[in-house]
Write an enzyme that holds these catalytic residues in place. Structure first.
Site, PDB file in Angstrom:
ATOM      1  CB  THR A   1      -5.261   6.456  -6.448  1.00  0.00           C
ATOM      2  OG1 THR A   1      -3.980   6.162  -6.147  1.00  0.00           O
ATOM      3  CG2 THR A   1      -6.001   5.173  -6.319  1.00  0.00           C
ATOM      4  CG  ASP A   2      -2.489   9.738  -5.753  1.00  0.00           C
ATOM      5  OD1 ASP A   2      -2.921  10.654  -5.213  1.00  0.00           O
ATOM      6  OD2 ASP A   2      -2.346   8.554  -5.488  1.00  0.00           O
TER       7      ASP A   2
ATOM      8  N   GLY B   1      -3.744  -3.123  -5.788  1.00  0.00           N
ATOM      9  CA  GLY B   1      -2.943  -1.926  -5.244  1.00  0.00           C
ATOM     10  C   GLY B   1      -3.434  -0.710  -6.135  1.00  0.00           C
TER      11      GLY B   1
ATOM     12  N   GLY C   1      -1.960  -4.095  -0.181  1.00  0.00           N
ATOM     13  CA  GLY C   1      -1.005  -3.448   0.683  1.00  0.00           C
ATOM     14  C   GLY C   1      -1.413  -3.303   2.214  1.00  0.00           C
TER      15      GLY C   1
ATOM     16  NE  ARG D   1      -7.872  -0.734  -0.135  1.00  0.00           N
ATOM     17  CZ  ARG D   1      -7.251   0.425  -0.104  1.00  0.00           C
ATOM     18  NH1 ARG D   1      -5.987   0.080  -1.026  1.00  0.00           N
ATOM     19  NH2 ARG D   1      -7.249   1.714   0.060  1.00  0.00           N
TER      20      ARG D   1
ATOM     21  NE  ARG E   1       7.088  -8.293  13.447  1.00  0.00           N
ATOM     22  CZ  ARG E   1       8.242  -7.868  13.188  1.00  0.00           C
ATOM     23  NH1 ARG E   1       8.616  -6.641  12.466  1.00  0.00           N
ATOM     24  NH2 ARG E   1       9.357  -8.354  13.918  1.00  0.00           N
TER      25      ARG E   1
ATOM     26  CG  HIS F   1       7.651 -12.150   9.298  1.00  0.00           C
ATOM     27  ND1 HIS F   1       8.669 -12.810   9.032  1.00  0.00           N
ATOM     28  CD2 HIS F   1       8.195 -11.189  10.079  1.00  0.00           C
ATOM     29  CE1 HIS F   1      10.020 -12.367   9.194  1.00  0.00           C
ATOM     30  NE2 HIS F   1       9.563 -11.477   9.921  1.00  0.00           N
TER      31      HIS F   1
ATOM     32  CG  MET G   1       6.167   2.156  -3.358  1.00  0.00           C
ATOM     33  SD  MET G   1       6.091   2.753  -1.583  1.00  0.00           S
ATOM     34  CE  MET G   1       7.841   2.602  -1.133  1.00  0.00           C
ATOM     35  CD  GLU G   2       4.139  -2.193  -2.241  1.00  0.00           C
ATOM     36  OE1 GLU G   2       4.309  -1.385  -1.347  1.00  0.00           O
ATOM     37  OE2 GLU G   2       3.040  -1.943  -3.304  1.00  0.00           O
TER      38      GLU G   2
END
Length: 239
Positions: free
Chosen positions: A204-205, A90, A21, A25, A44, A5, A181-182
């Site tokens: 951000t939210d 992130g 992520g 960016r 990828r 990868h 998520m990470e």
């Protein structure tokens, strides 16, 4: 020698890497902040770069969305490319009333609903935490800025769109500051491979209040986080 990868030579990466992520960016960070930049991988579409920041060699690479994707890149960078210091940069969604939009969370640890650590840790629960020295450098750096920051735990979810939003109330009672998520995957991989990691997450939210930053606000706040991450990277010992 490359991995399935990452198509970079073994000496392509610095000992310290910033990881958002989004691969675009990563490209923006490399082109905006680093000098003598070289793109070192593009498998990828997951772009990775190495350059210099104030004379120090630093890499930046995307890791994708979610623990399974991110874990592939964490593992290969740690085991094949011998990268030692990881700074995740992130965004996250706040669930706690004390956390506001634009706040920057320094993640001490990360709970999760992922089964990955149960597989890794023989069906036991692993407490995935940041490297203390890197965490301290983040806090010390933030103390010199005007950024409103919090230090505490986050929750790494396998689901971006949860069907059971009432769980957020339970997480808030336990002091969880934000959901992403990470981070759990990063801290777990670092522990497994004897590496160092810390995560910075810009709010951000606000999930409970349904508040969101605008696109321009996201760009500004994320740049502040990137500046903090780069300043921290400069303070880390070299191999």
């Amino acid at each position: 020698m490359s991995t399935p990868h990452i198509n970079a030579p073994l000496d392509a990466f610095a000992d310290t890497i910033l990881m958002p992520g989004d691969p675009l960016r990563a490209k923006l960070i490399a082109e905006t902040y680093l000098e003598n930049v070289v793109q070192v991988t593009d498998v990828r579409g997951m772009l990775g770069f190495t350059g210099e920041f104030k004379g120090r060699k630093i890499s930046v690479m995307g890791h994708g969305m979610g623990a399974p994707s991110a874990s592939i890149y964490f593992h290969e960078l740690m085991t094949t490319y011998k990268v030692k210091n990881f700074i995740r940069i992130g965004s996250c969604g706040a669930i706690h009333d004390d956390v506001k939009l634009k706040d920057l969370i320094v993640a001490i640890g990360a709970s999760t609903d992922s089964k990955m650590n149960r597989i890794r840790f023989k069906d036991n629960d692993f407490a995935a935490t940041a490297n203390y020295n890197m965490l301290s450098e983040c806090v010390n750096t933030l103390k010199t800025t005007d950024i409103n920051y919090l230090v505490g735990n986050v929750f790494s979810s396998d689901l971006f769109y949860r069907p059971d939003e009432e769980q957020y109330d339970m997480m808030a009672r336990y002091g969880i500051l934000g959901v992403e998520m990470e981070v759990n995957a990063l801290y777990s991989a670092a522990a497994e491979n004897h590496c160092n990691a810390v995560a910075l997450c810009t709010v951000t939210d606000h999930i409970k209040n349904h508040e969101h930053l605008t696109a321009d606000e996201r760009r500004t706040e994320l740049h502040e986080m990137i500046n903090v991450a780069l300043d921290v990277a400069l303070k880390l010992p070299t191999e």
